[in-house]
Scaffold this motif. Structure first.
Motif, PDB file in Angstrom:
ATOM      1  N   ILE A 207       0.858  -1.180   0.000  1.00 42.95           N
ATOM      2  CA  ILE A 207       0.000   0.000   0.000  1.00 42.95           C
ATOM      3  C   ILE A 207       0.899   1.237   0.000  1.00 42.95           C
ATOM      4  O   ILE A 207       1.632   1.482   0.960  1.00 42.95           O
ATOM      5  CB  ILE A 207      -0.940   0.037   1.212  1.00 42.95           C
ATOM      6  N   ASP A 208       0.871   1.982  -1.081  1.00 42.70           N
ATOM      7  CA  ASP A 208       1.654   3.207  -1.181  1.00 42.70           C
ATOM      8  C   ASP A 208       0.764   4.367  -0.730  1.00 42.70           C
ATOM      9  O   ASP A 208       0.009   4.926  -1.522  1.00 42.70           O
ATOM     10  CB  ASP A 208       2.130   3.421  -2.621  1.00 42.70           C
ATOM     11  N   PHE A 209       0.847   4.706   0.554  1.00 41.30           N
ATOM     12  CA  PHE A 209      -0.024   5.745   1.087  1.00 41.30           C
ATOM     13  C   PHE A 209       0.303   7.122   0.519  1.00 41.30           C
ATOM     14  O   PHE A 209      -0.553   8.012   0.540  1.00 41.30           O
ATOM     15  CB  PHE A 209       0.044   5.765   2.616  1.00 41.30           C
ATOM     16  N   ALA A 210       1.524   7.283   0.014  1.00 45.42           N
ATOM     17  CA  ALA A 210       1.883   8.567  -0.581  1.00 45.42           C
ATOM     18  C   ALA A 210       1.263   8.748  -1.961  1.00 45.42           C
ATOM     19  O   ALA A 210       1.044   9.880  -2.406  1.00 45.42           O
ATOM     20  CB  ALA A 210       3.408   8.694  -0.677  1.00 45.42           C
ATOM     21  N   ASP A 211       0.966   7.622  -2.621  1.00 48.69           N
ATOM     22  CA  ASP A 211       0.430   7.704  -3.984  1.00 48.69           C
ATOM     23  C   ASP A 211      -0.417   6.470  -4.301  1.00 48.69           C
ATOM     24  O   ASP A 211      -0.107   5.707  -5.217  1.00 48.69           O
ATOM     25  CB  ASP A 211       1.594   7.822  -4.981  1.00 48.69           C
ATOM     26  N   PRO A 212      -1.507   6.251  -3.568  1.00 46.76           N
ATOM     27  CA  PRO A 212      -2.304   5.032  -3.781  1.00 46.76           C
ATOM     28  C   PRO A 212      -2.990   4.991  -5.139  1.00 46.76           C
ATOM     29  O   PRO A 212      -3.332   3.911  -5.625  1.00 46.76           O
ATOM     30  CB  PRO A 212      -3.325   5.073  -2.645  1.00 46.76           C
ATOM     31  N   ASN A 213      -3.172   6.148  -5.755  1.00 48.02           N
ATOM     32  CA  ASN A 213      -3.897   6.213  -7.023  1.00 48.02           C
ATOM     33  C   ASN A 213      -2.989   6.444  -8.232  1.00 48.02           C
ATOM     34  O   ASN A 213      -3.471   6.832  -9.298  1.00 48.02           O
ATOM     35  CB  ASN A 213      -4.972   7.309  -6.944  1.00 48.02           C
TER      36      ASN A 213
END
Length: 315
Positions: free
Chosen positions: A161-167
């Motif tokens: 899970i990339d919380f800095a760039d989830p999208n």
């Protein structure tokens, strides 16, 4: 109306036997919602539950395909439109659901498509596979009496899970890592939903499942040429994968067997690619409670939907 787990109490030994659709109990009077039920394992699962007497709602983005799927099923089947890539559609679907729901199967999903965005601007796989189901589940949760089953994938093991760039707005898009992230999110969602349900004393169970390597229409993005796609699917089924019918068994197992909340079902064969359903393990990342809680908070912020249940009063 009693909850689904109570109904299934005679099936306490399912985990010790080979599970088949013949072991699905009679579901007369029960209401089931299956997302993405117009094709693949969702269609198989919906048909099997309808055949056992459940009232099954096929939640499909394409109504014509949903109607075609319903025409091939026996029992009480209804088709309603649901586009998980559009939160307005998710809200409209939930608002149209009246009465108790015994089982919600979060099955719909996309697998490694080209870069796309949902109606709300989310990366298409994260938005559809995770955020759409997150919103749908929480909106319906006050009506759910039995179980929530979310279909994940072995690909979660490659996920982060990339919380800095989830999208995927700041980095070059890569389809498989995006898919793996969405499937890891499915398991983290299940774990946190299970924790929250237990915390408020809810009888509802949250479980998850994966189909192994099942040749379904999810493989459609792997080849643009229809004949090549058909050859690819045939090769996978014959040599490596299992059919859509067998791929649906872990979902059905997670839905009706007497398994604990938070459990994860998958095939028992080599690398969980095929075989009879059983409870399986998950990656260390999928067991991280801190990440699960953080993902839940981020998901609430992105969707505007929150956990709706309060603690049950003590007597």
């Amino acid at each position: 109306m009693s909850s689904l787990p109570t109904l299934l109490s005679p099936y306490t030994l399912l985990a010790m036997t080979t599970f088949t659709t013949a072991q699905i109990p009679t579901l007369t009077g029960r209401t089931v919602i299956v997302t993405g039920a117009n094709s693949g394992i969702g269609r198989v699962a919906a048909g099997a539950l309808a055949a056992r007497g459940a009232r099954v709602v096929l939640a499909a983005r394409d109504l014509a395909k949903g109607q075609a799927a319903a025409a091939g099923m026996t029992g009480d089947v209804e088709v309603r439109r649901l586009d998980l890539a559009d939160l307005a559609s998710v809200r409209a679907f939930a608002e149209g659901c009246v009465g108790p729901i015994d089982l919600l199967i979060n099955n719909a999903g996309l697998m490694i498509p080209p870069l796309g965005r949902t109606a709300d601007g989310f990366e298409l796989q994260f938005g559809t596979n995770h955020l759409g189901h997150f919103a749908l589940t929480n909106l319906l949760l006050p009506q759910i009496q039995g179980r929530v089953v979310t279909v994940a994938s072995s690909a979660h093991r490659a996920g982060k899970i990339d919380f800095a760039d989830p999208n995927w707005e700041r980095r070059p898009y890569r389809a498989f890592p995006a898919y793996a992230q969405s499937k890891l999110a499915n398991l983290l969602f299940t774990a946190e939903l299970h924790r929250r349900l237990a915390e408020v004393g809810s009888p509802v169970l949250a479980t998850a499942a994966h189909p192994g390597l099942a040749a379904t229409n999810l493989l459609g993005h792997l080849a643009n040429d229809r004949s090549l796609r058909q050859r690819l699917q045939t090769t996978l089924v014959n040599r490596f994968a299992q059919s859509g019918d067998d791929g649906a068994l872990p979902t059905l197992y997670a839905a009706v067997a007497d398994v604990p909340g938070g459990s994860y079902a998958g095939p028992d064969g080599f690398f969980e690619g095929r075989g009879a359903p059983k409870l399986v393990g998950r990656s260390k990342a999928a067991r991280d409670g801190n990440v699960a809680r953080r993902l839940w908070t981020v998901s609430e912020e992105l969707t505007g939907v929150t956990f709706p249940l309060a603690a049950q009063p003590t007597r």
